[in-house]
Design a protein around this motif. Structure first.
Motif, PDB file in Angstrom:
ATOM      1  N   PRO A 228      -0.403  10.615  20.659  1.00 40.49           N
ATOM      2  CA  PRO A 228      -1.489  10.757  19.688  1.00 40.49           C
ATOM      3  C   PRO A 228      -1.298   9.754  18.562  1.00 40.49           C
ATOM      4  O   PRO A 228      -0.185   9.270  18.331  1.00 40.49           O
ATOM      5  N   ARG A 229      -2.382   9.419  17.869  1.00 36.08           N
ATOM      6  CA  ARG A 229      -2.307   8.464  16.760  1.00 36.08           C
ATOM      7  C   ARG A 229      -3.040   9.047  15.556  1.00 36.08           C
ATOM      8  O   ARG A 229      -4.187   9.490  15.677  1.00 36.08           O
ATOM      9  N   VAL A 230      -2.396   9.043  14.408  1.00 38.74           N
ATOM     10  CA  VAL A 230      -2.984   9.591  13.180  1.00 38.74           C
ATOM     11  C   VAL A 230      -2.951   8.527  12.093  1.00 38.74           C
ATOM     12  O   VAL A 230      -1.876   8.013  11.751  1.00 38.74           O
ATOM     13  N   ALA A 231      -4.120   8.183  11.581  1.00 37.14           N
ATOM     14  CA  ALA A 231      -4.250   7.268  10.442  1.00 37.14           C
ATOM     15  C   ALA A 231      -4.770   8.057   9.256  1.00 37.14           C
ATOM     16  O   ALA A 231      -5.761   8.787   9.373  1.00 37.14           O
ATOM     17  N   LEU A 232      -4.123   7.921   8.117  1.00 34.38           N
ATOM     18  CA  LEU A 232      -4.452   8.725   6.938  1.00 34.38           C
ATOM     19  C   LEU A 232      -4.809   7.819   5.770  1.00 34.38           C
ATOM     20  O   LEU A 232      -4.071   6.887   5.449  1.00 34.38           O
ATOM     21  N   SER A 233      -5.959   8.090   5.142  1.00 35.48           N
ATOM     22  CA  SER A 233      -6.395   7.331   3.971  1.00 35.48           C
ATOM     23  C   SER A 233      -6.294   8.190   2.719  1.00 35.48           C
ATOM     24  O   SER A 233      -6.729   9.350   2.721  1.00 35.48           O
ATOM     25  N   LEU A 234      -5.746   7.600   1.663  1.00 34.68           N
ATOM     26  CA  LEU A 234      -5.618   8.268   0.363  1.00 34.68           C
ATOM     27  C   LEU A 234      -5.717   7.227  -0.744  1.00 34.68           C
ATOM     28  O   LEU A 234      -5.232   6.106  -0.587  1.00 34.68           O
ATOM     29  N   PRO A 235      -6.326   7.595  -1.888  1.00 34.58           N
ATOM     30  CA  PRO A 235      -6.245   6.694  -3.036  1.00 34.58           C
ATOM     31  C   PRO A 235      -4.789   6.496  -3.461  1.00 34.58           C
ATOM     32  O   PRO A 235      -3.991   7.441  -3.457  1.00 34.58           O
ATOM     33  N   LEU A 236      -4.450   5.263  -3.808  1.00 39.58           N
ATOM     34  CA  LEU A 236      -3.083   4.921  -4.207  1.00 39.58           C
ATOM     35  C   LEU A 236      -3.112   4.070  -5.463  1.00 39.58           C
ATOM     36  O   LEU A 236      -3.911   3.126  -5.571  1.00 39.58           O
ATOM     37  N   TYR A 237      -2.226   4.408  -6.389  1.00 40.10           N
ATOM     38  CA  TYR A 237      -1.997   3.511  -7.528  1.00 40.10           C
ATOM     39  C   TYR A 237      -0.517   3.569  -7.872  1.00 40.10           C
ATOM     40  O   TYR A 237       0.015   4.638  -8.204  1.00 40.10           O
ATOM     41  N   VAL A 238       0.147   2.423  -7.768  1.00 41.13           N
ATOM     42  CA  VAL A 238       1.560   2.320  -8.108  1.00 41.13           C
ATOM     43  C   VAL A 238       1.681   1.590  -9.442  1.00 41.13           C
ATOM     44  O   VAL A 238       1.266   0.431  -9.555  1.00 41.13           O
ATOM     45  N   GLY A 239       2.218   2.276 -10.438  1.00 41.56           N
ATOM     46  CA  GLY A 239       2.451   1.658 -11.734  1.00 41.56           C
ATOM     47  C   GLY A 239       3.890   1.223 -11.900  1.00 41.56           C
ATOM     48  O   GLY A 239       4.734   1.446 -11.020  1.00 41.56           O
ATOM     49  N   ARG A 240       4.192   0.632 -13.029  1.00 38.74           N
ATOM     50  CA  ARG A 240       5.577   0.229 -13.308  1.00 38.74           C
ATOM     51  C   ARG A 240       6.472   1.452 -13.458  1.00 38.74           C
ATOM     52  O   ARG A 240       7.657   1.424 -13.136  1.00 38.74           O
ATOM     53  N   ASP A 241       5.906   2.532 -13.972  1.00 42.10           N
ATOM     54  CA  ASP A 241       6.598   3.806 -14.092  1.00 42.10           C
ATOM     55  C   ASP A 241       5.546   4.894 -14.080  1.00 42.10           C
ATOM     56  O   ASP A 241       4.335   4.611 -14.045  1.00 42.10           O
ATOM     57  N   ASP A 242       5.966   6.165 -14.076  1.00 44.81           N
ATOM     58  CA  ASP A 242       5.009   7.262 -13.979  1.00 44.81           C
ATOM     59  C   ASP A 242       4.027   7.262 -15.142  1.00 44.81           C
ATOM     60  O   ASP A 242       2.811   7.443 -14.957  1.00 44.81           O
ATOM     61  N   ARG A 243       4.524   7.058 -16.327  1.00 42.71           N
ATOM     62  CA  ARG A 243       3.660   7.146 -17.504  1.00 42.71           C
ATOM     63  C   ARG A 243       2.545   6.112 -17.464  1.00 42.71           C
ATOM     64  O   ARG A 243       1.363   6.442 -17.659  1.00 42.71           O
ATOM     65  N   SER A 244       2.896   4.866 -17.219  1.00 44.00           N
ATOM     66  CA  SER A 244       1.868   3.827 -17.183  1.00 44.00           C
ATOM     67  C   SER A 244       0.932   4.019 -15.990  1.00 44.00           C
ATOM     68  O   SER A 244      -0.270   3.755 -16.086  1.00 44.00           O
ATOM     69  N   ALA A 245       1.459   4.505 -14.852  1.00 49.89           N
ATOM     70  CA  ALA A 245       0.625   4.709 -13.666  1.00 49.89           C
ATOM     71  C   ALA A 245      -0.482   5.723 -13.939  1.00 49.89           C
ATOM     72  O   ALA A 245      -1.657   5.480 -13.629  1.00 49.89           O
ATOM     73  N   PHE A 246      -0.129   6.860 -14.517  1.00 51.68           N
ATOM     74  CA  PHE A 246      -1.138   7.881 -14.785  1.00 51.68           C
ATOM     75  C   PHE A 246      -2.112   7.423 -15.864  1.00 51.68           C
ATOM     76  O   PHE A 246      -3.323   7.691 -15.779  1.00 51.68           O
TER      77      PHE A 246
END
Length: 362
Positions: A228-246
């Protein structure tokens, strides 16, 4: 070992960003994703609304990507069979496969927005039957042999599709969200599962349940003959750290949800047999307030360490084969998208077990 690619779903209105600006930025991003060794670039098909409306033809967009890249795979996510004749869809998809040197993954979906069906004059109650008939017809057309069809939706005699695709055949994927019948049909027909996670964490258990249903049905029908094959889509945002990312992602995510809610508000309150539970999903969307990305949302947001932990948790939970990260949500500009994606490649993926930066051929 999961692959990692990008998923594109434009959510821009002309007064916010022009189509020219959006295409320029995401084509540049796709070229950079290719350089970084990412596995796929996926584009959706939608009409008439800022939710996806900048891409009425994912195959046209992917042709432009093919001309700018060398190895990244090109995925429709999803093209909508109900709005296309199967001869047109099979031939156009094969043409993109040829132009790209055999890099097409054809993802197909039933569509789910009432205003699109109304505009094309296609009854939503025919959605599943049209989808099944068209997918099966495309598969037969790709064999290169004369094909005849006689369905309530299309008919032809001894049609031979040209050009032939380079791949024999291109991989097929099917989009599914919450209808169990869709997941089971994909599994029975050995078609890869392509899905997005709902924006609220409270709805995530349904995703887990449907992926398990798909895998169980695939094992029942095919055993171990094909995986079976599963492809998953999700919004992604990677910041320099948690605080700046959010801080950086919250506004973009709010705009993305506003556009999604606007599109889904077209759903009637009464149930549709081909779309069980969608009227409830629409009501939830209409009534939900702001989503706290730290606690309530399913979008993957944070600094590199937090994002790596989220990806490992999703992998352990769903056994994902391909992550397709939605990096354009909320009308982000090129600098925002490239910065986030670059941190994924350089600072997140090397933290994951058994990560290989070289794409694995499909």
């Amino acid at each position: 070992m999961a692959l990692h690619g990008i998923s594109l779903l434009p959510d821009c209105a002309p007064q916010e960003r022009s189509a020219s600006e959006y295409y320029r930025d995401v084509l540049t991003l796709a070229r950079q994703a290719d350089v970084w060794g990412m596995s796929h670039v996926k584009m959706t098909e939608h009409y008439l609304h800022p939710y996806g409306g900048y891409c009425p033809s994912p195959l046209t967009f992917l042709t432009a990507v093919a001309a700018r890249t060398t190895s990244i795979r090109l995925m429709t996510g999803a093209a909508i069979p109900a709005f296309h004749h199967p001869v047109q869809l099979a031939a156009t998809a094969a043409m993109v496969d040829v132009l790209s040197g055999g890099r097409l993954d054809l993802g197909l979906g039933r569509a789910w927005l009432p205003y699109e069906f109304e505009t094309f004059g296609v009854p939503m109650g025919e959605s599943r039957a049209r989808y099944v008939a068209t997918v099966e017809a495309v598969r037969r057309l790709w064999t290169g042999r004369p094909v005849s069809e006689d369905t309530p939706f299309f008919s032809y005699t001894d049609a031979v599709s040209f050009p032939a695709p380079v791949q024999d055949p291109p991989p097929l994927w099917g989009a599914a969200v919450r209808s169990p019948e869709s997941f089971q049909w994909l599994a029975r027909n050995d078609i890869g599962l392509m899905m997005s996670v709902p924006p609220l964490a409270r709805d995530y258990p349904l995703t887990r349940q449907m992926v398990a249903l798909y895998r169980a049905e695939h094992a029942r029908v095919h055993g171990g003959a094909t995986p079976p094959r599963v492809a998953l889509s999700l919004p992604l945002y990677v910041g320099r750290d948690d605080r700046s990312a959010f801080a950086e992602a919250t506004g973009h995510h709010r705009r993305y949800l506003d556009v999604w809610r606007s599109a889904i508000s077209s759903w009637p309150q009464e149930a549709c047999a081909d779309y069980p539970g969608y009227e409830q999903m629409a009501e939830h969307a209409r009534t939900m307030g702001d989503v706290d990305l730290r606690t309530d949302g399913t979008a993957v947001v944070g600094g590199p360490e937090r994002v790596a932990e989220r990806i490992e948790a999703l992998q352990g939970d769903l056994d994902v084969d391909v992550f397709l990260w939605q990096v354009d949500f909320g009308g982000q500009d090129l600098a925002s998208m490239t910065g986030s994606l670059g941190r994924l490649v350089d600072d997140v993926l090397p933290r994951l077990p058994q990560y290989d930066r070289t794409p694995v051929p499909v």
